[in-house]
Motif scaffolding. Structure first.
Motif, PDB file in Angstrom:
ATOM      1  N   LEU A 288      35.148 -64.062  -0.823  1.00 18.64           N
ATOM      2  CA  LEU A 288      33.673 -63.708  -1.420  1.00 18.64           C
ATOM      3  C   LEU A 288      33.610 -62.409  -1.973  1.00 18.64           C
ATOM      4  CD1 LEU A 288      31.008 -65.492   0.516  1.00 18.64           C
ATOM      5  CD2 LEU A 288      31.937 -66.155  -1.577  1.00 18.64           C
ATOM      6  N   ALA A 289      34.451 -61.566  -1.469  1.00 23.60           N
ATOM      7  CA  ALA A 289      34.299 -60.216  -1.922  1.00 23.60           C
ATOM      8  C   ALA A 289      34.851 -60.024  -3.185  1.00 23.60           C
ATOM      9  CB  ALA A 289      35.345 -59.274  -1.035  1.00 23.60           C
ATOM     10  N   LYS A 290      35.849 -60.901  -3.613  1.00 20.63           N
ATOM     11  CA  LYS A 290      36.478 -61.088  -5.048  1.00 20.63           C
ATOM     12  C   LYS A 290      35.377 -61.774  -5.922  1.00 20.63           C
ATOM     13  CE  LYS A 290      41.434 -61.340  -5.268  1.00 20.63           C
ATOM     14  NZ  LYS A 290      42.276 -62.465  -4.880  1.00 20.63           N
ATOM     15  N   GLU A 291      34.664 -62.696  -5.527  1.00 21.91           N
ATOM     16  CA  GLU A 291      33.679 -63.319  -6.272  1.00 21.91           C
ATOM     17  C   GLU A 291      32.612 -62.500  -6.405  1.00 21.91           C
ATOM     18  OE1 GLU A 291      33.707 -67.280  -6.087  1.00 21.91           O
ATOM     19  OE2 GLU A 291      35.703 -66.923  -6.098  1.00 21.91           O
ATOM     20  N   VAL A 292      32.123 -61.700  -5.635  1.00 16.28           N
ATOM     21  CA  VAL A 292      31.252 -60.429  -5.828  1.00 16.28           C
ATOM     22  C   VAL A 292      31.692 -59.686  -7.038  1.00 16.28           C
ATOM     23  CG1 VAL A 292      30.026 -58.817  -4.741  1.00 16.28           C
ATOM     24  CG2 VAL A 292      30.288 -60.690  -3.642  1.00 16.28           C
ATOM     25  N   ALA A 293      32.820 -59.261  -6.806  1.00 17.12           N
ATOM     26  CA  ALA A 293      33.388 -58.286  -8.063  1.00 17.12           C
ATOM     27  C   ALA A 293      33.230 -59.140  -9.372  1.00 17.12           C
ATOM     28  CB  ALA A 293      34.940 -57.929  -7.705  1.00 17.12           C
ATOM     29  N   SER A 294      33.610 -60.320  -9.285  1.00 17.52           N
ATOM     30  CA  SER A 294      33.484 -61.114 -10.525  1.00 17.52           C
ATOM     31  C   SER A 294      32.086 -61.574 -11.058  1.00 17.52           C
ATOM     32  CB  SER A 294      34.748 -62.133 -10.388  1.00 17.52           C
ATOM     33  OG  SER A 294      34.222 -63.160  -9.828  1.00 17.52           O
ATOM     34  N   HIS A 295      31.256 -61.304 -10.082  1.00 14.47           N
ATOM     35  CA  HIS A 295      29.832 -61.637 -10.085  1.00 14.47           C
ATOM     36  C   HIS A 295      29.586 -63.050 -10.246  1.00 14.47           C
ATOM     37  CE1 HIS A 295      28.892 -57.664 -11.347  1.00 14.47           C
ATOM     38  NE2 HIS A 295      30.010 -57.732 -12.529  1.00 14.47           N
ATOM     39  N   ALA A 296      30.430 -63.597  -9.424  1.00 13.66           N
ATOM     40  CA  ALA A 296      30.297 -65.291  -9.314  1.00 13.66           C
ATOM     41  C   ALA A 296      29.227 -65.456  -7.895  1.00 13.66           C
ATOM     42  CB  ALA A 296      31.477 -65.940  -8.966  1.00 13.66           C
ATOM     43  N   PHE A 297      29.249 -64.435  -7.114  1.00  8.76           N
ATOM     44  CA  PHE A 297      28.499 -64.594  -6.138  1.00  8.76           C
ATOM     45  C   PHE A 297      27.544 -63.230  -5.678  1.00  8.76           C
ATOM     46  CE2 PHE A 297      27.579 -64.848  -1.580  1.00  8.76           C
ATOM     47  CZ  PHE A 297      27.312 -66.525  -1.301  1.00  8.76           C
ATOM     48  N   ARG A 298      26.493 -63.325  -5.404  1.00  8.85           N
ATOM     49  CA  ARG A 298      25.581 -62.253  -5.236  1.00  8.85           C
ATOM     50  C   ARG A 298      25.802 -61.401  -4.313  1.00  8.85           C
ATOM     51  NH1 ARG A 298      19.730 -63.258  -6.887  1.00  8.85           N
ATOM     52  NH2 ARG A 298      19.306 -61.534  -5.730  1.00  8.85           N
ATOM     53  N   ALA A 299      25.946 -59.961  -4.581  1.00 10.47           N
ATOM     54  CA  ALA A 299      26.364 -58.805  -3.752  1.00 10.47           C
ATOM     55  C   ALA A 299      25.358 -58.891  -2.594  1.00 10.47           C
ATOM     56  CB  ALA A 299      26.558 -57.727  -4.328  1.00 10.47           C
ATOM     57  N   ASP A 300      24.215 -58.811  -2.807  1.00 14.04           N
ATOM     58  CA  ASP A 300      23.317 -58.892  -1.799  1.00 14.04           C
ATOM     59  C   ASP A 300      23.255 -59.820  -0.755  1.00 14.04           C
ATOM     60  OD1 ASP A 300      22.211 -60.359  -3.689  1.00 14.04           O
ATOM     61  OD2 ASP A 300      20.277 -59.218  -3.970  1.00 14.04           O
ATOM     62  N   LEU A 301      23.590 -61.032  -1.344  1.00 14.17           N
ATOM     63  CA  LEU A 301      23.603 -62.088  -0.253  1.00 14.17           C
ATOM     64  C   LEU A 301      24.999 -62.058   0.431  1.00 14.17           C
ATOM     65  CD1 LEU A 301      22.658 -64.805   1.015  1.00 14.17           C
ATOM     66  CD2 LEU A 301      23.878 -66.088  -1.173  1.00 14.17           C
ATOM     67  N   PHE A 302      25.849 -61.413   0.035  1.00 14.14           N
ATOM     68  CA  PHE A 302      27.376 -61.511   0.480  1.00 14.14           C
ATOM     69  C   PHE A 302      27.026 -60.461   1.784  1.00 14.14           C
ATOM     70  CE2 PHE A 302      31.272 -59.049   0.885  1.00 14.14           C
ATOM     71  CZ  PHE A 302      32.052 -59.717   1.789  1.00 14.14           C
ATOM     72  N   PHE A 303      26.511 -59.192   1.526  1.00 12.07           N
ATOM     73  CA  PHE A 303      26.386 -58.276   2.478  1.00 12.07           C
ATOM     74  C   PHE A 303      25.275 -58.747   3.655  1.00 12.07           C
ATOM     75  CE2 PHE A 303      27.366 -55.656  -0.984  1.00 12.07           C
ATOM     76  CZ  PHE A 303      28.742 -55.169  -0.512  1.00 12.07           C
ATOM     77  N   ARG A 304      24.350 -59.692   3.211  1.00 16.25           N
ATOM     78  CA  ARG A 304      23.176 -60.103   4.399  1.00 16.25           C
ATOM     79  C   ARG A 304      24.147 -61.123   5.086  1.00 16.25           C
ATOM     80  NH1 ARG A 304      18.475 -58.554   5.842  1.00 16.25           N
ATOM     81  NH2 ARG A 304      18.608 -60.038   7.793  1.00 16.25           N
ATOM     82  N   LEU A 305      24.950 -61.933   4.586  1.00 21.66           N
ATOM     83  CA  LEU A 305      25.987 -62.810   5.380  1.00 21.66           C
ATOM     84  C   LEU A 305      26.933 -62.272   6.188  1.00 21.66           C
ATOM     85  CD1 LEU A 305      26.283 -65.596   2.694  1.00 21.66           C
ATOM     86  CD2 LEU A 305      24.747 -65.948   4.549  1.00 21.66           C
ATOM     87  N   ASN A 306      27.706 -61.395   5.883  1.00 29.06           N
ATOM     88  CA  ASN A 306      28.774 -60.604   6.163  1.00 29.06           C
ATOM     89  C   ASN A 306      28.443 -59.782   7.420  1.00 29.06           C
ATOM     90  OD1 ASN A 306      31.254 -60.753   5.953  1.00 29.06           O
ATOM     91  ND2 ASN A 306      31.534 -58.756   5.182  1.00 29.06           N
TER      92      ASN A 306
END
Ligand SMILES: Nc1ncnc2c1ncn2[C@@H]1O[C@H](COP(=O)(O)OP(=O)(O)O)[C@@H](O)[C@H]1O
Ligand SMILES: [Mg+2]
Length: 456
Positions: A288-306
């Motif tokens: 997911l961190a990579k997906e965030v970097a490539s804008h395929a996954f929302r960074a704010d959601l990633f941090f919230r989930l992580n």
């Protein structure tokens, strides 16, 4: 591990003495009995394995064997006899004798049989322990494995379970046990008496997934003839497991984020805010961190989930657990298929441990299931895993290309691949190629390969 206790039953003092000396030297606790009656009396002290003479002064070995098995079904009995008729042997095996050793016996062979027998029961006992602790369907003990990686995982899961509200993100390849861990976390938490609901985000188109998660009001869309509660509402007080979260569309990612921040949401087509108390566990096999970097996954959601990340290791990183997992599945399929497979042979374990397991524990489970359905033997052997050995044995797989091959080159390449896959472990690499360790060494020298095995 506590020492195993071995009971030697023989009326000849010399035989008792020679076995006893040898087994004590091998590190076992040894008890002795001269008669069948004395042997049975010794059992209550806790005996793991019995070396049982067939000819006893007061009775015969088969009778004693039967009584021993009545006393403790798991007890291992190796019969020693100079007069083994086929009928006796068959009867003894039916009664559950582990092995039959002819007298005069070779001490080394007996010692090796003892060691092998104890190893299988040790595994079986461990498995049983895992199972009995698993009275609740998904207790921590459902996570099978004794390696450092799995032990650490079990501890982490236990700690995560007692922080009952924070979001959890499970990452790991497919088949590593993410579903299992999500359930274990739920059932080990104080949410366990409320529902555990799960949904695979990739399984539904966006609108349906949204309605499943948040529910909908009557008339919200064409098919919405009635109001329907979503998973988040149904799971109130419990846990919602969002599998394959990496596949969620950006619009839904935004809605999920809002829910995680506000603990409330609106049904599709609804105006009212609905408040629920659920813990969200998300899982993904993507980075997911990579997906965030490539804008395929929302960074704010990633941090919230992580908030509480749990990385589940691929099986090839803890091959040590393979025998225990295999025994665990054998045990489970014995129950399911009404079979009595005792375990697997050392060569089967060598093969299983040398494999790369791209499908992880799920693949192992499937291969064991298949082997148990097709095999008639007491122990699964390497040949019961044909999918893993066909590359070696099936000649049709290796069709000679029209232009021919450089055989030496091919041999070198296969050798290298096997060694790489087994991280330099020559015995395991050998199992992949049908060669023993010396033959592997010979070829390493022949091809002038210099290999530094990775520590593990
Ligand atoms: N450590 C483990 N102990 C026992 N069973 C396991 C373990 N890891 C995985 N499994 C089993 O392997 C199968 C696949 O696991 P699953 O949780 O569905 O993987 P994932 O969700 O990561 O794809 C399931 O049957 C699961 O119970
Ligand atoms: Mg899964």
């Amino acid at each position: 591990m506590p020492k195993a206790t071995i009971l030697i039953v023989d009326d000849e003092a010399l035989i008792r003495w020679s076995l006893s000396e040898r087994l004590k030297a091998d590190g076992y606790d040894v008890l002795e009995a001269e008669t069948g009656k004395a042997a049975i009396e010794q059992l209550s002290g806790g005996v793991d394995l019995v070396l049982l003479d067939y000819r006893l002064p007061d009775t015969d070995g088969v009778t004693v064997l039967r009584k021993m098995k009545e006393f403790d079904h798991d007890i291992l009995v190796i019969l020693l006899t100079a007069f083994a008729s086929v009928e006796t042997a068959v009867e003894a095996m039916k009664l559950g004798a582990y092995h039959f050793a002819n007298k005069p016996f070779n001490l080394d062979e007996v010692a090796a049989t003892v060691e092998r027998a104890l190893e299988t029961t040790r595994l079986r006992r461990e498995v049983r322990q895992f199972r009995s602790n698993a009275a609740r369907p998904y207790s921590l003990q459902r996570i099978v494995g004794g390696s450092a990686a799995i032990t650490a995982l079990r501890h982490l899961v236990a700690r995560v379970a007692v922080t009952p509200s924070s979001t959890v993100l499970l990452t790991g390849e497919s088949g590593t046990g993410k579903d299992l861990l999500a359930k274990v976390i739920h059932y080990a938490s104080d949410r366990s008496s409320s529902p555990f609901m799960n949904i695979t985000c990739s399984a539904l188109p966006e609108q349906l997934l949204e309605a499943e998660l948040f529910g909908h009001e009557r008339g919200a869309f064409t098919d919405a003839r009635m109001q329907k509660k979503g998973l988040l509402e149904t799971a109130d007080g419990g846990t919602v497991f969002l599998d394959e979260i990496g596949e969620m569309t950006p619009a839904l990612q935004a809605k999920l984020l809002r829910f995680l921040e506000e603990k409330s949401f609106k049904r599709v087509g609804g105006a009212a805010d609905i408040h629920v108390d659920v813990r969200v566990i998300a899982a993904t096999n993507r980075d997911l961190a990579k997906e965030v970097a490539s804008h395929a996954f929302r960074a704010d959601l990633f941090f919230r989930l992580n908030v509480l990340p749990i990385a589940v290791p691929p099986l090839r990183q803890h091959p040590k657990d393979i025998p225990l997992l295999a025994e665990y599945f054998i045990d489970a399929f014995n129950t399911e298929f009404r079979k009595r497979v005792l375990g697997a042979t050392p060569s089967a374990y060598a093969l299983l441990q040398s494999y790369g397991w791209p499908g992880n524990v799920r693949e192992l489970r499937n291969l064991i299931e298949r082997a148990m359905l097709l095999s008639d033997s007491d122990r699964l052997d390497a040949r019961d895993f044909p999918a893993m050995t066909t590359a070696i044995s099936a000649d049709s797989e290796f069709e000679l290309p029209p232009a021919g091959v450089d055989l030496e080159q091919l041999e070198r390449s296969l050798l290298l691949q096997a060694l790489q896959r087994c991280r330099g472990n020559q015995t395991r690499a050998g199992a992949l190629l049908g060669l023993n360790r010396d033959q592997i060494r010979y070829r390493i020298e022949k091809f002038g390969l210099s290999l530094t095995p990775e520590p593990h």
